[in-house]
Design a protein around this motif. Structure first.
Motif, short mmCIF file in Angstrom:
data_model
loop_
_atom_site.label_atom_id
_atom_site.label_comp_id
_atom_site.label_asym_id
_atom_site.label_seq_id
_atom_site.Cartn_x
_atom_site.Cartn_y
_atom_site.Cartn_z
N VAL A 1 0.82 -1.21 0.00
CA VAL A 1 0.00 0.00 0.00
C VAL A 1 0.86 1.26 0.00
O VAL A 1 0.71 2.14 -0.85
N MET A 2 1.80 1.34 0.96
CA MET A 2 2.55 2.58 1.15
C MET A 2 3.34 3.03 -0.09
O MET A 2 3.29 4.19 -0.45
N PRO A 3 4.06 2.11 -0.77
CA PRO A 3 4.82 2.57 -1.94
C PRO A 3 3.93 3.23 -2.99
O PRO A 3 4.31 4.23 -3.60
N GLN A 4 2.73 2.68 -3.18
CA GLN A 4 1.82 3.26 -4.19
C GLN A 4 1.23 4.56 -3.68
O GLN A 4 1.13 5.54 -4.42
N ALA A 5 0.79 4.54 -2.41
CA ALA A 5 0.19 5.76 -1.84
C ALA A 5 1.20 6.89 -1.86
O ALA A 5 0.87 8.05 -2.13
N PHE A 6 2.47 6.56 -1.58
CA PHE A 6 3.51 7.58 -1.52
C PHE A 6 3.68 8.25 -2.88
O PHE A 6 3.80 9.47 -2.96
N ARG A 7 3.67 7.42 -3.93
CA ARG A 7 3.85 8.01 -5.27
C ARG A 7 2.67 8.91 -5.63
O ARG A 7 2.85 9.97 -6.20
N ILE A 8 1.45 8.47 -5.28
CA ILE A 8 0.27 9.29 -5.57
C ILE A 8 0.35 10.62 -4.82
O ILE A 8 -0.01 11.67 -5.32
N SER A 9 0.88 10.56 -3.58
CA SER A 9 0.87 11.74 -2.71
C SER A 9 2.05 12.66 -2.93
O SER A 9 2.10 13.74 -2.36
N LEU A 10 3.03 12.22 -3.73
CA LEU A 10 4.29 12.95 -3.80
C LEU A 10 4.17 14.44 -4.11
O LEU A 10 4.78 15.26 -3.42
N PRO A 11 3.36 14.85 -5.14
CA PRO A 11 3.29 16.29 -5.42
C PRO A 11 2.80 17.09 -4.21
O PRO A 11 3.38 18.13 -3.87
N ALA A 12 1.76 16.57 -3.53
CA ALA A 12 1.21 17.29 -2.38
C ALA A 12 2.21 17.29 -1.22
O ALA A 12 2.37 18.29 -0.52
#
Lengths: 214, 187
Positions: B105-116
Motif C-alpha cells: 500500500v505505502m509505496p503506491q500511496a507515496f507516489r500518488i501523494s508525492l506532489p502534495a
C-alpha cells in the motif's frame, strides 16, 4: 485555577478576537478579488502579461509570509511608504492570498473543457462574453473548496501580525502574560481552541463541497 | 514530519476505532490552528508544566506537529486512492497487515501523494522563519539581529526573501525531477 485567567481571557476575546477577524476578513477579500483579476488575466494567454503575473505569484509564494510582512512594515518606510500595523498586516496577507488565489482561479478556469468556450465562440460570443457567461460560472463552483482552504490558511497566518505589533488574539495573550508567565498555558490553549472553532467548520465545509463536486 | 504523516495515516485508515479517532483528532486540530501559536505553546507554555525545551527544539517540534498533521491528510487521500484489488491481492498472498501496508500500500500511496507532500515540504521550509519569533538562530532571526544593530531593513528583508526564494526553487526543482523519475514506472 489561576484567578487572573478569566479577566485575561475576557480581554483576549473582547480586544483580540475582533482584530483577528478584521485582519483575516479584509485579507480574504483582497485574496478573492486579486485572485479573480489575475487569474482571468492568465486566461488571456498574453505572453507579456503572463510573465508578469507568473513572476508575482512565484515570488510571493516562494518567500515566507513573515518576511513579506516584515518587509511591508519595517522595510517600506525606508522607501517613504509608512503603513500602520493593521494595514501592513492586511497588505502582506492580502498580497500573499491574492498570489495563491490566482493559482486557484487559473486552475479552475483551465479545468473547464475547451469545448465549452469553443461552443460559445461558435455561437458568435466575444471573448469577454464567453468568459463571463460560460466559463466563469462553471469555474466559480470549482474555486469554492480551494478558496475555503485558503481562508483557513489566512486565519492561521493572521497570527503573524502579532509579530509586528497588531493587537490580535496572540498579541493580547503576549501582553497579558508579561506580569504572570503561568498564564501562557491556559491562554494559549484558549486561543488554540478559538482558532480551531473558526477554522474547523470552514475545513469541513470545504471537504464536503469537494466530495460533492467530484 | 514524514514519520508523523506515515504513522498517522496508517492509524487514520486502520480498522481500530481508537487509533482512527486519535489520528483524526490530532490531524484536524493541528491543521486548523496557527503554527505560530504551536511554536509559542512549545516554547512558553510547556515550561509552566515543567517541560523546558531550547528554542530550536521547541520550534522544530511544533512545526513537525503542524506539517505532520497536513501530511497525515495527504497520505490518507493517497492510501484511499490505491485500488481495492491491491489490498485483496495482498491478503490473498497471505501478507500480514503490517507487511501489506509496508510493501504494497505505502509505496503506491507515496507516489500518488508525492506532489502534495512536496508542497508540504516547501511550506515547512518557509515556516521555519516563524521560529525566529522565539529567537532560534535561523535566517530571519539573524536578519532581525542585524537590523537591530544597523537599521537598514528594506535591503535586508529583500535579501532574506531572495535567500528563501532560491532555497524554494532548488527544492521544487529536486521534487519535480523526483516526480518525473517515479512517473517512469507508471501506475
Amino acid at each position: 485555577m489561576n484567578p487572573a485567567y478569566f479577566p485575561a481571557l475576557r480581554d483576549v476575546l473582547v480586544h483580540g478576537l475582533p482584530v483577528t477577524i478584521e485582519v483575516s476578513f479584509a485579507s480574504m477579500l483582497i485574496a478573492v478579488a486579486g485572485g479573480l483579476v489575475l487569474g482571468v488575466v492568465r486566461a488571456l494567454r498574453n505572453p507579456a502579461l503572463d510573465a508578469i503575473v507568473i513572476a508575482y505569484v512565484e515570488v510571493l509564494r516562494g518567500i515566507p509570509l513573515l518576511v513579506l510582512m516584515f518587509f511591508v512594515f519595517f522595510g517600506l518606510p525606508q522607501l517613504g511608504l509608512h503603513f500602520p500595523e493593521i494595514p501592513s498586516a492586511i497588505i502582506a496577507l492580502g498580497l500573499w492570498g491574492a498570489a495563491n488565489g490566482t493559482e486557484i482561479v487559473r486552475g479552475a478556469i483551465f479545468s473547464i473543457a475547451s469545448g465549452q468556450s469553443e461552443a460559445g465562440a461558435a455561437l458568435g460570443l466575444g471573448w469577454l462574453q464567453v468568459m463571463t457567461t460560460i466559463v466563469l460560472p462553471q469555474a466559480l463552483r470549482r474555486m469554492i473548496p480551494p478558496f475555503m482552504s485558503l481562508f483557513v490558511s489566512i486565519v492561521e497566518s493572521s497570527s503573524l501580525a502579532a509579530l509586528i505589533g497588531v493587537r490580535d488574539l496572540l498579541e493580547i495573550v503576549r501582553i497579558k502574560v508579561e506580569n504572570d508567565a503561568t498564564l501562557w498555558l491556559p491562554l494559549l490553549i484558549s486561543i488554540l481552541f478559538i482558532y480551531f472553532l473558526i477554522n474547523y467548520p470552514i475545513s469541513i465545509a470545504s471537504q464536503r463541497l469537494e466530495k460533492r463536486l467530484t | 514530519m514524514l514519520l508523523v504523516g506515515i504513522v498517522g495515516a496508517a492509524m487514520r485508515t486502520s480498522k481500530s476505532a481508537p487509533a482512527r479517532g486519535f489520528a483524526t483528532a490530532f490531524a484536524e486540530f493541528f491543521r486548523n490552528t496557527p503554527p505560530l501559536v504551536h511554536i509559542f505553546f512549545a516554547y512558553f507554555a510547556l515550561p509552566v508544566v515543567g517541560i523546558k525545551l531550547p528554542a530550536f527544539v521547541a520550534g522544530t517540534l511544533a512545526l513537525v506537529f503542524y506539517q505532520g498533521a497536513i501530511a497525515i491528510e495527504i497520505l490518507r487521500a493517497g492510501i484511499e486512492a490505491v485500488p481495492k484489488g491491491q489490498f485483496e491481492a495482498a491478503s490473498a498472498l497471505g501478507l500480514s497487515g503490517f507487511e501489506q501496508f509496508r510493501s504494497i500500500v505505502m509505496p503506491q500511496a507515496f507516489r500518488i501523494s508525492l506532489p502534495a507532500l512536496g508542497n508540504n515540504l516547501i511550506s515547512l521550509l518557509k515556516n521555519t522563519s516563524l521560529i525566529s519569533a522565539i529567537g532560534a538562530i535561523e535566517i530571519t532571526g539573524v536578519a532581525n539581529d542585524i537590523i537591530a544593530i544597523r537599521l537598514t531593513s528594506a535591503e535586508l528583508y529583500l535579501t532574506i526573501g531572495g535567500f528563501y526564494l532560491v532555497l524554494v526553487f532548488i527544492l521544487s526543482g529536486i521534487l519535480r525531477s523526483t516526480e518525473a523519475r517515479l512517473a517512469r514506472y507508471g501506475t
